[in-house]
Design an enzyme around this catalytic site. Structure first.
Site, PDB file in Angstrom:
ATOM      1  N   GLN A 203       1.225  -1.224   0.184  1.00 31.63           N
ATOM      2  CA  GLN A 203      -0.216  -0.322   0.273  1.00 31.63           C
ATOM      3  C   GLN A 203       0.978   1.324  -0.410  1.00 31.63           C
ATOM      4  O   GLN A 203       0.319   2.251  -0.500  1.00 31.63           O
ATOM      5  CB  GLN A 203      -0.832  -0.088   1.184  1.00 31.63           C
TER       6      GLN A 203
ATOM      7  N   ARG B 288      -8.338  -0.598   8.250  1.00 27.54           N
ATOM      8  CA  ARG B 288      -9.180  -0.302   8.134  1.00 27.54           C
ATOM      9  C   ARG B 288     -10.154   0.687   9.364  1.00 27.54           C
ATOM     10  O   ARG B 288     -11.147   1.161   9.545  1.00 27.54           O
ATOM     11  CB  ARG B 288     -10.782  -0.953   7.422  1.00 27.54           C
ATOM     12  N   CYS B 289      -8.700   0.994   9.369  1.00 22.79           N
ATOM     13  CA  CYS B 289      -9.164   2.479  10.604  1.00 22.79           C
ATOM     14  C   CYS B 289      -7.730   3.276  10.453  1.00 22.79           C
ATOM     15  O   CYS B 289      -6.734   2.777  10.816  1.00 22.79           O
ATOM     16  CB  CYS B 289      -9.234   1.374  12.312  1.00 22.79           C
TER      17      CYS B 289
ATOM     18  N   GLU C 211     -13.092   4.459   6.567  1.00 23.71           N
ATOM     19  CA  GLU C 211     -12.652   3.169   7.293  1.00 23.71           C
ATOM     20  C   GLU C 211     -13.617   3.897   8.588  1.00 23.71           C
ATOM     21  O   GLU C 211     -13.807   3.159   9.022  1.00 23.71           O
ATOM     22  CB  GLU C 211     -11.599   3.377   8.242  1.00 23.71           C
TER      23      GLU C 211
END
Ligand SMILES: Cc1cc2nc3c(=O)[nH]c(=O)nc-3n(C[C@H](O)[C@H](O)[C@H](O)COP(=O)(O)OP(=O)(O)OC[C@H]3O[C@@H](n4cnc5c(N)ncnc54)[C@H](O)[C@@H]3O)c2cc1C
Ligand code: FES
Ligand code: FES
Lengths: 175, 789, 290
Positions: free
Chosen positions: B221, B371-372, B741
């Site tokens: 990523q 995802r946060c 998120e």
């Protein structure tokens, strides 16, 4: 250990190869035939990323030996569009935003093709159960359901075949 | 919603269909395992069956005897090149391969290099390793026991403590707590979970011995950061940064799990350099679940103080963080617990204190931001659960209690008790909207009737505040590299463009949304703006995509780079129209002369002129680059409401409805935003009811495959109902905040609150997630509601 | 996850398959739908030297009524059960179960014969066949023999099949008028093996008296089990809610579950009780409406 010669029809083309019996169908498709649209997402037959159509039925190609596909008809995601014309499911996934990373998408589409071939007018509940062997980590499924509904309608309206390259969908044999 | 361009241009606010989809729906995505290079070799990894053991002997002779097995690489081999250890993104250290001790179940022990994937697997099965198992530390609460083994003597440690971190006013908080009318307390555990993107991790490391150049195709990523890390780790063996190209192809989901550098990548690089051929490594799902970075794993002791009316006065949280055998989180370096201090939530009070201790255990390392944005999920779960516990204690409806405690719209910008400056918000409006959609009052009436009949139904709310978009350079860096992001735009003579950015989409739709941002600013149809990311040889430097930072950082960079071009366009238009710049006005895709709209130059005409007829003294061409350093973080928020029905005999939980009202500021593409929210909600459902990595007392992971790690299907996942409010971000160039998120962060407490609510009349105040039927049944049994047979 | 190498045979007839089994003995393993065996081979939990793939044998995938039995060829797929009009009409227990096994793509490959021959108490068909009082037809070098289902499951992954025998057919007695059945399965998520499940097949006469009753339990014992005491309690009795509850409690008491990721012993016993009660009630309802 010996190898075995197999011949399959894949996306309408006949292909032969000499393979080890242990070769998994998914690897045969991806590596030997270089059709990399079929993916691998698990080791335990749970994710459905590897789903292809074998004689018109959706199967998890990670759990089928390539030798078992000898003489059979395979359709993968690469065989869904007819020339420049997308399959209604492909269209549906794009129109309804049924994909994000796209990794589960080929498997979802192949599974949905079988679903619609046997149930052209599924309810939302039937669609959800129908794709329950295919995991998507990105979309939360709402739009995948919509994409399949879109395709169902389109197939009904246009009379297109849900499954290309297959003239019969073998179901039950009763004497 | 802001939308002022026609559909042909598709700037902001258009639900443009995604440009990237054409390849994905036809099986033409290009993921790392699709790469095949001439002469490519395959790597597979032998992993430890023990959580903590000495390696007595590695016997690779049977493996090496297999035709096609070319090499077996051990830690001792890497030691010769000083490549057996590597830094983590948190400046801890992690083994690439062990020389003598394995520290967690499924840790890499040695690697097989073979001519084929199947042969490499045979090699793995043929390696014989002799271990001397030791008693591992599995429970983090025991890691600081005096008799606990010291896990990291290599770091000169004398205990298993990694770091202590605290923020807020301890004394003031203690005082308020001591004098408050009400203090509610709960132990809240957020389980160890896994991102489980459907594509696992992998790479093809391709070292060209002639050029001395390494090309690394990998599931990352953050390709630029990886290039720099590789240069830092392997510089001493000749890999200097200009000789490293990292290419991140299509990525099959990331969610934070593809930020860290895993040992497999490094071993593949070492193997390719040593052998001089490309080496492919694709991990199995089981390796992925068992050895790749986990997320969460916080044990939180929470206390919330209030007056007798339920007005919140103070929050105190003490957390124990289990990091496994090394701190391999991916937080900004000054924030070892990420943005956990957003934990004061959406409520107005000025006293809080939170402290945290991180410890080593014999488990897989990590602590990634799943995802946060860096531990926000943990924080939001703590506060949103505690607010419900408080509501129960004071006997108020949880919606009402929230309304009474929310920060008010006119209080923004708002300084939180733990030091953040919330830029904007309207919490009352979001909750009100969610309540209206779901029919809150009617549901409460239904619940009361059902309780009379002994039926179990619950309604849960979560009104979260997120904190994303890391981040301003004065505070935010990873390994010293500031967390800016970048965009470079080139417009071709015919008015079509290519833009490259430092981020990397993993499904978020960057190829579409970035094009829309540029289309908005320049009036070039989004369809004709090609977006490229992920190749460090071509894209400008950036810190990558995670923590919902792409829109806040690279998205802003795209807008500002485009604005630089518009400034240039104005000059060219003035020259072409023979007026002064001040006489020109911009309209969607052209400059026209004020008061004489027929005298205009379109962006296409202007761009063409920049190559063919530009003013004397002006640089030719039409290109701009911007590195955006955000002035603040952004604070998306929302209110979610969940309704559950519980089978009072089996404890099975059914989510009947779930309404999510999100506010992510101005919206670039509503279709994509909605899709992001759906997906995040299912990823929030997962740990609330299904997912947890479970270890036995010997440190073996009990559910390290998709058979038992229960990723929700389309049947478990309810039909999500979404809506929005729009409060533009005041400091972002296009008023956007980032969205991916919020739902992962907001959903777990909404679901947990609903389930607890269904049982609250029995005196239940808290249940740790994942809340399974068995856990509910245990409670029902305790309360005498079911009989054992 | 790659299987260990093996040799492969694909006999065209049952006779050929048996001959191969005889020739290779314990080195060989039958492959049918492959959805239990191939996953185990990928994890190298099974490492057979030779695979005898019977999936290509023609004419062994029938589903038909004949001689008082529903006869299911060993190679009939789960999806064929699901899509069969006959099954939908007369065999609700079988239909319930087929729909709950794994997921649609697995069901397109997995066979009823394989599901039973695997001898796994976690599989769904064993309990179903116990409830139906089915018979297993095994074919070997000595010809065919009929094994009553009660004598088929011998222990943990152990069946009465001899190493050189193939399961070729399953026979379910055609249920008399007034029959109904149901399968109630609890799973952690769709497609999972059962936390627990109950299969019930019964016949009720005009007076509401239970004439035939079969109850099988899934995944709560080492070998697939029948809830004997529960059946005895119901047989020849007028079916009241109270009696049904008692029978269900017995099932919960008599099963022998392991504590695992799917639940504690107490929990599974309780679930068995609940599912049994519900399955009996649904079966009665169906019997009445049949
Ligand atoms: C993801 C997943 C989920 C599943 N969930 C469920 C579930 O919920 N419920 C359930 O019941 N099952 C489930 N299964 C198992 C599935 O139904 C299996 O396919 C079935 O148990 C075995 O059938 P098969 O035809 O695939 O057999 P195979 O895998 O081919 O064979 C299984 C075993 O039986 C032997 N065998 C097979 N056929 C014969 C025969 N005719 N004669 C003698 N021996 C034979 C084989 O040698 C082997 O040992 C699941 C499988 C998967 C992959
Ligand atoms: S790869 Fe997951 S089911 Fe085939
Ligand atoms: S779109 Fe990413 S897994 Fe489904």
């Amino acid at each position: 250990m010996s190898t075995k010669k197999i011949t399959v029809t894949i996306n309408g083309e006949t292909r032969s190869a000499e393979v080890e019996p242990r070769l998994l169908l998914v690897h045969f498709i991806r590596e030997n035939l270089s059709l990399t649209g079929t993916h691998i997402g698990c080791d335990t037959s749970n994710c459905g990323a590897c789903t292809v159509l074998l004689d018109g039925r959706s199967v998890k190609s990670c759990t089928v030996l390539a030798v078992q596909a000898d003489g059979k008809n395979i359709v993968t995601i690469e065989g869904m569009a007819q020339g420049a014309q997308l399959h209604p499911l492909q269209e549906g996934f794009k129109e309804e935003h049924g994909l994000q990373c796209g990794f589960c998408t080929p498997g979802m589409i192949m599974r949905a093709a079988d679903l619609l071939a046997h149930n052209p007018n599924p309810t939302e509940e039937e669609i959800r159960w129908g794709i329950s062997g295919n995991l998507c980590r990105c979309t939360g499924y709402n739009n995948i359901v919509k994409a399949i509904q879109y395709a169902a309608e389109k197939i009904r309206d246009t009379g297109r075949e849900s499954i290309p390259f297959t003239t019969h969908h073998p179901t039950e044999t009763t004497a | 919603m802001f939308c002022n361009t026609p559909k042909e241009i598709s700037g902001m606010g258009h639900g443009m269909k995604r440009k990237e989809d054409a390849r994905f729906i036809q099986g033409k995505g290009h993921y790392v395992d699709d790469i095949k290079l001439p002469g490519m070799l395959y790597m597979d990894i032998v992993r430890s069956p023990y959580a903590y053991a000495k390696i007595k002997k590695i016997d690779a002779s049977r493996a090496l005897a297999i035709p096609g097995v070319l090499a077996v690489i051990t830690g001792r081999d890497l030691e010769k090149y000083n490549l057996h250890w590597m830094p983590t993104l948190m400046s801890d250290t992690q083994m690439v391969l062990p020389t003598d001790t394995v520290m967690y179940y499924s840790q890499e022990v040695c690697a097989i290099i073979a001519t084929e994937r199947y042969i490499a697997a045979d090699g793995v099965a043929a390696v014989e390793v002799e271990y001397e198992p030791m008693k591992p530390i599995v429970d983090p609460h025991k890691s600081m026991d005096p008799n606990a083994p010291i896990l990291r003597p290599d770091k000169g440690k004398t205990d298993n403590h990694i770091w202590h971190w605290e923020v807020g006013d301890r004394n003031a908080t203690d005082r308020v707590m001591a004098n408050a009318d009400i203090v509610v307390k709960e132990q809240i555990y957020i389980p160890r979970i896994h991102v489980a993107s459907i594509e696992t991790c992998g790479c093809v490391a391709s070292f060209d011995p002639v050029e001395g150049k390494l090309t690394m195709y990998m599931t990352t990523q953050a390709p630029h950061a990886i290039r720099t890390v590789v240069a830092l780790v392997a510089g001493h063996v000749g890999l200097s940064e200009e000789k490293i190209r990292v290419v991140s192809p299509d990525i099959g989901g990331g969610f934070g799990g593809k930020v860290p550098v895993y040992p497999g990548y490094v071993i593949a690089i070492a193997a390719s350099v040593l052998i001089g051929k490309p080496v492919k490594w694709i991990e199995d799902r089981m390796e992925n679940l068992q050895a790749d970075s986990f997320a969460r794993d916080y044990h939180m002791s929470c206390e919330l103080a209030a007056n007798k009316d339920g007005r919140i006065q103070a929050l105190r949280i003490k957390t124990l963080a289990d990091h496994g055998y090394t701190d391999a989180a991916a937080n900004p370096s000054k924030f070892p617990a990420g943005m956990f201090s957003i934990v004061t939530g959406s409520y107005d009070y000025n006293t809080a204190f939170t402290e945290m201790d991180a410890v080593y255990t014999n488990k897989a390392p990590g602590g990634v931001a799943y995802r946060c944005s860096f531990r926000v999920t943990e924080a939001v779960h703590a506060i949103e659960r505690m607010v419900d516990v408080l509501a129960m204690k004071v006997g108020k409806d949880p919606a009402q209690l929230r309304m009474e405690n929310f920060i008010k719209k006119d209080q923004f910008p708002y300084k939180s008790a733990l030091g953040w400056e919330y830029d904007s918000g309207d919490y009352h409006a979001a909750l009100k909207k969610a309540m209206d959609i779901i029919g809150y009052d009617a549901l409460r009436r239904e619940q009361a009737e059902k309780r009379q009949r002994g039926e179990l139904m619950g309604i849960g709310i979560s009104s979260f505040t997120e904190i994303v978009g890391a981040g301003p350079s004065r505070h935010f860096d990873i390994l010293g590299i500031k967390m800016f992001d970048s965009c470079e735009i080139r417009v071709h003579p015919t008015g079509k463009a290519i833009a490259r950015l430092g981020t990397k989409s993993q499904g978020q739709g960057h190829e579409t949304t970035y094009a829309q941002i540029i289309a908005q600013e320049l009036g070039i149809p989004a369809e004709h703006i090609q977006i490229e990311e992920g190749d460090t040889d071509t894209a400008p430097y950036g810190l990558g995509t995670y923590a919902s930072r792409s829109t806040p950082t690279a998205g802003a960079a795209a807008a500002i780079a485009a604005r630089k071009l518009r400034d240039k366009a104005r000059k060219i238009a003035a020259y072409l129209l023979e007026v002064s710049e001040e006489d020109l006005e911009w309209d969607v895709n052209k400059f026209f002369v004020k008061g004489a709209p027929e005298k205009a130059k379109t962006i296409q005409e202007i761009v063409f002129a920049s190559y063919t007829n530009h003013p004397l003294g002006m640089e030719a061409g039409f290109e701009a680059t911007h590195y955006y350093d955000p002035p603040n973080l952004t604070f998306p928020f929302g209110s979610y409401i969940c309704v559950v029905d519980i089978d009072k005999e089996t404890g099975e939980i059914k989510i009947r409805r779930f309404v999510a009202v999100d506010d992510c500021g101005n919206i670039i593409n509503p279709m994509i935003v909605e899709g992001q929210i759906h997906g995040g909600l299912t990823q929030g459902l997962a740990p609330a009811m299904f997912e947890e990595l479970i270890y036995d007392e010997d440190g073996n992971m009990l559910n390290g495959s998709l058979m038992d790690y229960l990723v929700p299907t389309a049947v478990e996942s309810p039909k999500w109902e979404t809506d929005k409010t729009i409060t533009p971000c005041p400091h972002h160039p296009i008023g956007a905040k980032g969205v991916g998120e919020s739902p992962t962060v907001g959903a777990p407490p909404a679901i947990a609150n609903a389930i607890v609510d269904a049982l609250s009349h029995l005196g239940v105040t808290h249940i740790d997630i994942p809340i399974t039927p068995q856990k509910v049944w245990n409670i029902l049994r305790e309360k005498g509601m079911v009989e054992t047979v | 996850m790659i299987p260990q190498a093996f040799d492969y045979e694909s006999p065209a007839t049952v006779g050929e398959a048996i001959a191969l089994l005889q020739r290779y003995g314990s080195d060989a393993k039958i492959l049918s739908g492959g959805h239990s065996l191939i996953p185990m081979m990928k994890l190298r939990l099974a490492t057979p030297e030779r695979i005898i793939d019977i999936s290509g044998i023609k004419g062994l995938d029938y589903i038909r009524e004949e001689d008082g039995f529903l006869k299911i060829g060993a190679l009939a797929k789960e999806s064929a059960l699901e899509e069969s009009a006959l099954i939908a009409r007369k065999y609700p227990l079988l239909l319930d179960a087929a729909k709950m096994i794994a997921d649609p793509s697995v069901r397109n490959r997995a066979t009823v014969g394989g599901n039973l021959a695997h001898g796994d108490a976690a599989n769904d068909h064993p309990a179903v066949m116990l409830a139906y009082r089915a018979e297993i037809i095994a074919t070997g070098p000595r010809g065919q023999r009929t094994i009553p289902i009660d004598e088929f499951f011998l222990g943990f992954f152990m069946t009465a099949l001899e190493p050189d025998e193939i399961l070729t057919e399953i026979r379910i007695p055609i249920p008399p008028a007034g029959s109904g059945g149901a399968y109630k399965k609890m799973e952690r998520k769709v497609g999972d093996y059962a936390t627990a499940a109950t299969a019930v097949q019964l016949t009720v006469d005009g007076n509401g008296v239970c004439r035939h009753i079969g109850i099988g339990l899934t995944n709560v014992s080492a070998a697939p089990m029948r809830a004997q005491r529960s059946e005895d309690a119901l047989r020849d009795q007028r079916l009241s809610d109270e009696l049904i509850k008692q029978a269900a409690v017995m099932a919960g008491q008599d099963c022998d579950p392991n504590p695992d990721l799917r639940g504690s012993i107490e929990y599974k016993r309780s679930v068995v009780k609940t599912l049994t009660e519900r399955a009996i009630k649904t079966a009665i309802e169906r019997a009445m409406n049949a």
